[in-house]
Write an enzyme that holds these catalytic residues in place. Structure first.
Site, mmCIF file in Angstrom:
data_model
loop_
_atom_site.group_PDB
_atom_site.id
_atom_site.type_symbol
_atom_site.label_atom_id
_atom_site.label_comp_id
_atom_site.label_asym_id
_atom_site.label_seq_id
_atom_site.Cartn_x
_atom_site.Cartn_y
_atom_site.Cartn_z
ATOM 1 C CG ASP A 108 2.183 0.187 8.204
ATOM 2 O OD1 ASP A 108 1.923 -0.435 7.162
ATOM 3 O OD2 ASP A 108 1.341 0.434 9.085
ATOM 4 C CG ASP A 125 -2.909 3.930 2.593
ATOM 5 O OD1 ASP A 125 -2.525 2.909 1.983
ATOM 6 O OD2 ASP A 125 -3.700 3.888 3.551
ATOM 7 C CG HIS A 138 -0.465 -0.048 2.533
ATOM 8 N ND1 HIS A 138 -0.221 1.072 3.293
ATOM 9 C CD2 HIS A 138 -0.144 -1.095 3.322
ATOM 10 C CE1 HIS A 138 0.217 0.722 4.490
ATOM 11 N NE2 HIS A 138 0.280 -0.596 4.532
ATOM 12 C CD GLU A 153 -3.313 -1.723 5.217
ATOM 13 O OE1 GLU A 153 -3.456 -2.739 5.916
ATOM 14 O OE2 GLU A 153 -2.820 -0.653 5.659
ATOM 15 C CD GLU A 154 -2.004 2.161 7.630
ATOM 16 O OE1 GLU A 154 -2.763 1.762 8.536
ATOM 17 O OE2 GLU A 154 -0.814 1.830 7.542
ATOM 18 C CG HIS A 178 0.357 2.975 12.653
ATOM 19 N ND1 HIS A 178 -0.946 2.569 12.903
ATOM 20 C CD2 HIS A 178 0.631 2.578 11.392
ATOM 21 C CE1 HIS A 178 -1.414 1.951 11.824
ATOM 22 N NE2 HIS A 178 -0.465 1.942 10.898
ATOM 23 C CD GLU A 197 0.848 -4.041 5.618
ATOM 24 O OE1 GLU A 197 1.619 -3.386 6.363
ATOM 25 O OE2 GLU A 197 -0.187 -3.569 5.130
#
Length: 361
Positions: free
Chosen positions: A106, A84, A82, A131-132, A333, A155
């Site tokens: 991530d 984003d 992903h 995705e988030e 994150h 991931e």
């Protein structure tokens, strides 16, 4: 991909970025992507950077209707991760062989390692959006194209780890209304009913199996209640979430939640099913061989307690798959998100070996 070529338009001139690397062009892409903000819903600029990378290598590439970057080729393998990230301003820098910045782990690190491997081996690639948040990119992809022969989702797993399982995700909103009456009345109002309903549901699943992965995790995420504006009723709403292990189905959990209702109803959102892939698929075997090929390292086979786009792919496409990528998932994150560049390089080596094996098969 020729590891010694230069990526046009790169913004980093620090020699530390590419020093000693067999994949300098991939590192420049990584730096450019991490330096380009790509919070969910705002991925356009980063998508253009990624698209330009494939164009520079004469690959067919386009941005589809939802914003995915699609570079189809040999469907023996589809590499996908992903674009984003979650919000968070982490100054981008390279220091002591480590790249700091939001998304480095991530999942811009996995995304860029896959882009490099796709160029090197000629397999298909998609960078997905959202995705988030809603996984709108992955949902669009499974509706818009046929299944490839194999999927590798990106991931962070660490270069020596392969993720084969994720819990599923179910969320919804409980809504209840009752007549407004004096507080001395014994009947439960809507707020009491909401609290009692959630307590029964949580108690039902309050049993830990063999670790968190096999357990249903229940979470109320918002609660609102009180008299209606006209003063004639009491309303209550509760937004709830469930993480669902592969030993159960989404319907199993939904049936329990609805079975505990005595008042009100639950409005469910689109669920994401759990997934658990066999360690004996050709994809898992290819990863084990490729990882062992790096100094005899023993591969780690992982199960994650969260959810990823692999759940969506597995719920629609009947093909072997796994999730892989450089980085420490504990830094997902995090305010100190960072990726070791040597690990990034090694992950490309592993992905190239895996793709070549699967393409030959």
């Amino acid at each position: 991909m020729n590891a010694g070529t230069t990526h046009d338009g790169h913004t980093e001139t620090n020699a530390d970025l590419v020093a000693g690397s067999d994949w300098p062009e991939a590192r420049r892409l990584l730096y450019d992507m991490v330096s380009t903000p790509s919070v969910s819903g705002e991925e356009t600029d980063a998508a253009e950077v990624l698209k330009a990378f494939f164009e520079a290598h004469d690959r067919e590439v386009w941005i589809d209707d939802v914003g995915n970057v699609r570079a189809p080729a040999d469907d023996a393998v589809l590499l996908t991760s992903h674009i984003d990230t979650v919000p968070g301003d982490i100054p981008v820098k390279v220091e002591d062989g480590v790249l700091w910045g939001r998304g480095s782990v991530d999942a811009t690190g996995p995304l860029c390692s896959m882009a490099a491997a796709a160029i090197e081996t000629g397999v298909s690639f998609v960078g997905v959006v959202g995705e988030e948040t809603s996984s709108r990119g992955a949902w669009h992809l499974v509706e818009d194209r046929d299944a490839p022969d194999a999927v590798i989702n990106g991931e962070p797993s660490g270069w020596d780890g392969v993720t084969l399982g994720y819990r599923g995700f179910l969320d919804g909103t409980y809504v209840s209304t009752s007549e407004l009456g004096h507080s001395s009345r014994p009947e439960d109002n809507a707020i009491q009913s909401a609290v009692a309903w959630w307590s029964r549901v949580a108690d039902f699943f309050d049993e830990e199996y063999d670790g968190v992965f096999d357990t249903v995790t229940t979470k109320p995420v918002t609660f609102d209640g009180g008299p209606t504006d006209d003063g004639l009723a009491v309303e209550a709403t509760v937004d709830v979430q469930f993480r669902v292990p592969p030993r159960l189905t989404i319907d199993d959990v939904r049936e329990v939640a609805e079975g505990e209702l005595t008042r009100g109803s639950v409005h469910w959102n689109k669920p994401i099913p759990p997934v658990m892939m066999s360690p004996r698929t050709e994809v898992a075997r290819a990863f084990r061989v490729a990882i062992r090929g790096i100094d005899g390292t023993k591969p780690r086979l992982l199960r994650k307690t969260g959810t990823s786009d692999m759940n969506i792919f597995a719920g629609t496409w009947d093909c072997p798959m796994a999730t892989y990528g450089p980085g420490d998932s504990d830094l997902d994150h995090a305010p100190d998100e960072r990726l070791e560049l040597a690990e990034f390089d090694t992950s490309i080596d592993v992905l190239v070996a895996v793709c070549e094996t699967l393409a030959d098969d």
